[in-house]
Design an enzyme around this catalytic site. Sequence first.
Site, PDB file in Angstrom:
ATOM      1  N   GLU A  99      -1.093 -19.192   1.442  1.00 49.26           N
ATOM      2  CA  GLU A  99       0.313 -19.231   1.229  1.00 49.26           C
ATOM      3  C   GLU A  99       1.057 -18.471   2.491  1.00 49.26           C
ATOM      4  O   GLU A  99       0.227 -17.411   2.987  1.00 49.26           O
ATOM      5  CB  GLU A  99       0.635 -18.819  -0.099  1.00 49.26           C
ATOM      6  CG  GLU A  99       0.233 -19.437  -1.364  1.00 49.26           C
ATOM      7  CD  GLU A  99       0.532 -19.071  -2.708  1.00 49.26           C
ATOM      8  OE1 GLU A  99       0.569 -19.924  -3.712  1.00 49.26           O
ATOM      9  OE2 GLU A  99       0.453 -17.734  -2.852  1.00 49.26           O
ATOM     10  N   CYS A 113       5.851 -13.870   6.426  1.00 54.56           N
ATOM     11  CA  CYS A 113       4.621 -13.223   6.065  1.00 54.56           C
ATOM     12  C   CYS A 113       3.216 -14.168   6.377  1.00 54.56           C
ATOM     13  O   CYS A 113       3.369 -15.200   5.510  1.00 54.56           O
ATOM     14  CB  CYS A 113       4.793 -12.669   4.836  1.00 54.56           C
ATOM     15  SG  CYS A 113       3.535 -11.818   4.097  1.00 54.56           S
ATOM     16  N   CYS A 120      -9.827 -12.595   0.159  1.00 50.98           N
ATOM     17  CA  CYS A 120      -9.771 -11.306   0.665  1.00 50.98           C
ATOM     18  C   CYS A 120     -11.214 -10.627   0.285  1.00 50.98           C
ATOM     19  O   CYS A 120     -11.223 -10.585  -0.962  1.00 50.98           O
ATOM     20  CB  CYS A 120      -8.581 -10.226   0.551  1.00 50.98           C
ATOM     21  SG  CYS A 120      -8.871  -8.518   1.404  1.00 50.98           S
ATOM     22  N   CYS A 124      -9.055  -4.511  -3.093  1.00 52.75           N
ATOM     23  CA  CYS A 124      -8.143  -3.617  -3.963  1.00 52.75           C
ATOM     24  C   CYS A 124      -7.718  -3.661  -5.091  1.00 52.75           C
ATOM     25  O   CYS A 124      -7.251  -5.173  -5.524  1.00 52.75           O
ATOM     26  CB  CYS A 124      -6.942  -3.465  -2.766  1.00 52.75           C
ATOM     27  SG  CYS A 124      -7.338  -3.098  -1.159  1.00 52.75           S
ATOM     28  N   CYS A 127      -4.214  -5.666  -6.264  1.00 59.43           N
ATOM     29  CA  CYS A 127      -3.897  -6.733  -5.376  1.00 59.43           C
ATOM     30  C   CYS A 127      -4.255  -7.955  -5.974  1.00 59.43           C
ATOM     31  O   CYS A 127      -5.160  -7.942  -6.018  1.00 59.43           O
ATOM     32  CB  CYS A 127      -4.158  -6.514  -3.927  1.00 59.43           C
ATOM     33  SG  CYS A 127      -4.089  -7.938  -2.915  1.00 59.43           S
ATOM     34  N   GLY A 169      -5.314 -11.981   2.725  1.00 62.22           N
ATOM     35  CA  GLY A 169      -6.475 -11.467   3.690  1.00 62.22           C
ATOM     36  C   GLY A 169      -6.150 -10.303   4.506  1.00 62.22           C
ATOM     37  O   GLY A 169      -4.874  -9.684   4.476  1.00 62.22           O
ATOM     38  N   GLU A 170      -7.366  -9.802   5.067  1.00 64.39           N
ATOM     39  CA  GLU A 170      -7.373  -8.625   5.748  1.00 64.39           C
ATOM     40  C   GLU A 170      -7.408  -8.827   7.298  1.00 64.39           C
ATOM     41  O   GLU A 170      -8.551  -9.302   7.658  1.00 64.39           O
ATOM     42  CB  GLU A 170      -8.218  -7.599   5.327  1.00 64.39           C
ATOM     43  CG  GLU A 170      -8.771  -6.492   6.211  1.00 64.39           C
ATOM     44  CD  GLU A 170      -7.561  -5.772   6.747  1.00 64.39           C
ATOM     45  OE1 GLU A 170      -7.087  -5.191   5.724  1.00 64.39           O
ATOM     46  OE2 GLU A 170      -7.322  -5.424   7.806  1.00 64.39           O
ATOM     47  N   SER A 201      -0.759  -5.696   9.539  1.00 65.41           N
ATOM     48  CA  SER A 201      -1.012  -4.778   8.277  1.00 65.41           C
ATOM     49  C   SER A 201      -2.398  -4.536   8.127  1.00 65.41           C
ATOM     50  O   SER A 201      -3.156  -5.780   7.774  1.00 65.41           O
ATOM     51  CB  SER A 201      -0.244  -5.113   7.157  1.00 65.41           C
ATOM     52  OG  SER A 201      -0.495  -4.297   6.090  1.00 65.41           O
ATOM     53  N   SER A 223      -1.843   0.312   5.014  1.00 67.08           N
ATOM     54  CA  SER A 223      -1.691   0.198   3.467  1.00 67.08           C
ATOM     55  C   SER A 223      -2.408   1.444   2.937  1.00 67.08           C
ATOM     56  O   SER A 223      -3.652   1.538   2.864  1.00 67.08           O
ATOM     57  CB  SER A 223      -2.723  -0.899   2.975  1.00 67.08           C
ATOM     58  OG  SER A 223      -1.695  -2.131   3.138  1.00 67.08           O
ATOM     59  N   LEU A 224      -1.601   2.583   3.048  1.00 66.91           N
ATOM     60  CA  LEU A 224      -2.314   3.756   2.567  1.00 66.91           C
ATOM     61  C   LEU A 224      -2.466   3.984   1.209  1.00 66.91           C
ATOM     62  O   LEU A 224      -3.550   4.246   0.580  1.00 66.91           O
ATOM     63  CB  LEU A 224      -1.640   4.833   3.093  1.00 66.91           C
ATOM     64  CG  LEU A 224      -1.958   6.164   3.120  1.00 66.91           C
ATOM     65  CD1 LEU A 224      -2.931   6.133   4.187  1.00 66.91           C
ATOM     66  CD2 LEU A 224      -0.758   7.127   3.773  1.00 66.91           C
ATOM     67  N   ASN A 225      -1.530   3.802   0.472  1.00 66.14           N
ATOM     68  CA  ASN A 225      -1.451   3.947  -0.920  1.00 66.14           C
ATOM     69  C   ASN A 225      -1.967   5.147  -1.765  1.00 66.14           C
ATOM     70  O   ASN A 225      -2.010   4.783  -3.008  1.00 66.14           O
ATOM     71  CB  ASN A 225      -2.230   2.589  -1.526  1.00 66.14           C
ATOM     72  CG  ASN A 225      -1.570   1.159  -0.788  1.00 66.14           C
ATOM     73  OD1 ASN A 225      -0.452   1.117  -0.668  1.00 66.14           O
ATOM     74  ND2 ASN A 225      -2.386   0.257  -0.656  1.00 66.14           N
ATOM     75  N   ASN A 299       3.981  -4.796  -7.661  1.00 65.61           N
ATOM     76  CA  ASN A 299       4.407  -5.986  -8.305  1.00 65.61           C
ATOM     77  C   ASN A 299       3.354  -6.675  -9.254  1.00 65.61           C
ATOM     78  O   ASN A 299       2.206  -6.810  -8.614  1.00 65.61           O
ATOM     79  CB  ASN A 299       4.532  -7.178  -7.224  1.00 65.61           C
ATOM     80  CG  ASN A 299       5.796  -6.811  -6.073  1.00 65.61           C
ATOM     81  OD1 ASN A 299       6.809  -6.333  -6.801  1.00 65.61           O
ATOM     82  ND2 ASN A 299       5.549  -6.925  -5.014  1.00 65.61           N
ATOM     83  N   CYS A 342       5.028  -9.181  -2.536  1.00 60.53           N
ATOM     84  CA  CYS A 342       3.678  -8.508  -1.775  1.00 60.53           C
ATOM     85  C   CYS A 342       2.809  -8.477  -2.825  1.00 60.53           C
ATOM     86  O   CYS A 342       2.690  -8.151  -3.926  1.00 60.53           O
ATOM     87  CB  CYS A 342       3.865  -7.133  -1.493  1.00 60.53           C
ATOM     88  SG  CYS A 342       4.961  -6.968  -0.292  1.00 60.53           S
TER      89      CYS A 342
HETATM   90  N1  SAH Z   1      -4.605  -6.721   3.824  1.00 61.59           N
HETATM   91  C1  SAH Z   1      -3.762  -6.366   4.550  1.00 61.59           C
HETATM   92  C2  SAH Z   1      -2.440  -7.091   4.495  1.00 61.59           C
HETATM   93  C3  SAH Z   1      -2.054  -7.707   3.339  1.00 61.59           C
HETATM   94  S1  SAH Z   1      -1.740  -6.907   1.856  1.00 61.59           S
HETATM   95  C4  SAH Z   1      -3.467  -4.777   3.837  1.00 61.59           C
HETATM   96  O1  SAH Z   1      -4.020  -4.569   2.882  1.00 61.59           O
HETATM   97  O2  SAH Z   1      -2.441  -4.147   4.651  1.00 61.59           O
HETATM   98  C5  SAH Z   1       0.151  -6.483   2.312  1.00 61.59           C
HETATM   99  C6  SAH Z   1       0.563  -5.122   1.443  1.00 61.59           C
HETATM  100  O3  SAH Z   1       0.734  -5.522   0.391  1.00 61.59           O
HETATM  101  C7  SAH Z   1      -0.302  -4.081   1.755  1.00 61.59           C
HETATM  102  O4  SAH Z   1       0.422  -3.060   1.832  1.00 61.59           O
HETATM  103  C8  SAH Z   1      -0.663  -3.882   0.063  1.00 61.59           C
HETATM  104  O5  SAH Z   1      -0.850  -2.501  -0.157  1.00 61.59           O
HETATM  105  C9  SAH Z   1       0.561  -4.685  -0.596  1.00 61.59           C
HETATM  106  N2  SAH Z   1       0.202  -4.905  -2.039  1.00 61.59           N
HETATM  107  C10 SAH Z   1      -1.013  -5.459  -2.345  1.00 61.59           C
HETATM  108  N3  SAH Z   1      -0.815  -5.709  -3.677  1.00 61.59           N
HETATM  109  C11 SAH Z   1       0.352  -5.467  -4.030  1.00 61.59           C
HETATM  110  C12 SAH Z   1       1.331  -5.562  -5.397  1.00 61.59           C
HETATM  111  N4  SAH Z   1       0.679  -6.106  -6.568  1.00 61.59           N
HETATM  112  N5  SAH Z   1       2.384  -4.789  -5.434  1.00 61.59           N
HETATM  113  C13 SAH Z   1       3.115  -4.794  -4.346  1.00 61.59           C
HETATM  114  N6  SAH Z   1       2.415  -4.399  -3.078  1.00 61.59           N
HETATM  115  C14 SAH Z   1       1.005  -4.833  -3.048  1.00 61.59           C
HETATM  116 FE1  SF4 Z   2      -7.091  -7.370   0.878  1.00 63.05          FE
HETATM  117 FE2  SF4 Z   2      -4.779  -6.270   1.837  1.00 63.05          FE
HETATM  118 FE3  SF4 Z   2      -5.102  -7.236  -0.983  1.00 63.05          FE
HETATM  119 FE4  SF4 Z   2      -6.614  -5.006  -0.065  1.00 63.05          FE
HETATM  120  S1  SF4 Z   2      -4.382  -4.985  -0.212  1.00 63.05           S
HETATM  121  S2  SF4 Z   2      -7.377  -7.022  -1.327  1.00 63.05           S
HETATM  122  S3  SF4 Z   2      -6.971  -5.621   1.989  1.00 63.05           S
HETATM  123  S4  SF4 Z   2      -4.910  -8.310   1.021  1.00 63.05           S
END
Ligand code: SAH
Ligand code: SF4
Length: 360
Positions: A99, A113, A120, A124, A127, A169-170, A201, A223-225, A299, A342
Amino acid sequence: MSIRPTIPERNITEMSLDAIQTLMEELGQPRYRAGQIYRWVFQRGARSLDEMTDLPKTLRGQLAEQGYTVGRVNLGKVAESVDGTRKLAVHLDDGAAVETVLIPMGENQFTQCLSSQVGCALDCQFCFTGTMGLSRHLTSGEIVDQVILGRQVLPEGARISHLVYMGMGEPLHNFDAVVSSLTPICHKDGLGYSHRRVTISTSGLVPQIERLGQTVPVNLAISLNAPNDEIRNEIMPINKRYNLKKLMEALREYPLPPRRKMTMEYVLLGGVNDSAEHAHELARLLKGLSVRINLIPWNPFSGPGYDRPAEENVRAFQDILLRKRYTVTVRVTKGLDIDAACGQLGERPDPLVQVTEGDI
Ligand code: SAH
Ligand code: SF4
């Protein structure tokens, strides 16, 4: 199935300008024909050789005879959110799908995007794409084709001003294809984006961050988180391989162009990483780095059992960082009603099937 896709040799969308030039020489054509073909594919979005009407018919015939084709993805369903966000299903030629999302950013401008993999591998916990596992990498052409499809569904007069590799994806796990895709995206005879308008990212693959810094001057988002290893290990398994110390070292070494900032994405998970203490810890962790912090309220999707953070926690978290003189934005959630926000991208089972499962 291998995670490495087969790259069709005779698909022009997968070829570099050099390779097209060599081909033209082999066919006894002037070199400028290569530029013409490149512009047809990447600037004008041609989907077949037949559309390239200013190429000699004999050349088009030769290319077709030798099996050359253009593009390899097809546009599937387009969902439109009440807020103007558009989510496109992109069908790949082996039956897989990804997508891509067009996000409205003010008058007649969209940020697109892009996905870099089918699923992936990084798992995480917050996600949705992570729950799918990795099926395969995308090829460079499959990444660029998303922009070409994106342009087809723009409203009249609108343009895609920024590209972010934040879809499925990463991107740095699929390093070579992602870097190759940047060539037609940033080439003046291609899509013509300045590197400043492109952001990659990553969840923090340290060696690849170092390599990226040596390769292309695009913007970097991390993506620090989490503000510490304990929380990050729990929500992002990659942190066990590259912990925050290693990640921060790589970021301090990153050759950032003057006056540019890296983006730190921080998904706020209610009760997990959103307290005042976490905000203070984050401020200490990022000290001395040239960053902008982007807070993303989680989300939801069913499964992981997280909560969206309380509104007042988001504000308090932001305020603490602002007082420490960081640039901090809260990402406005867009496309929630069509699962395009996201971390919500990926295949969902048919809703009818979900109901049946719930009943059992
Ligand atoms: N794999 C890469 C790029 C895709 S994820 C990465 O992890 O950076 C893009 C962004 O969406 C990342 O910053 C991730 O932390 C965020 N993300 C993933 N799942 C999410 C969710 N359920 N709600 C809000 N942000 C989310
Ligand atoms: Fe993959 Fe990024 Fe989602 Fe982590 S946040 S599972 S690296 S897409």
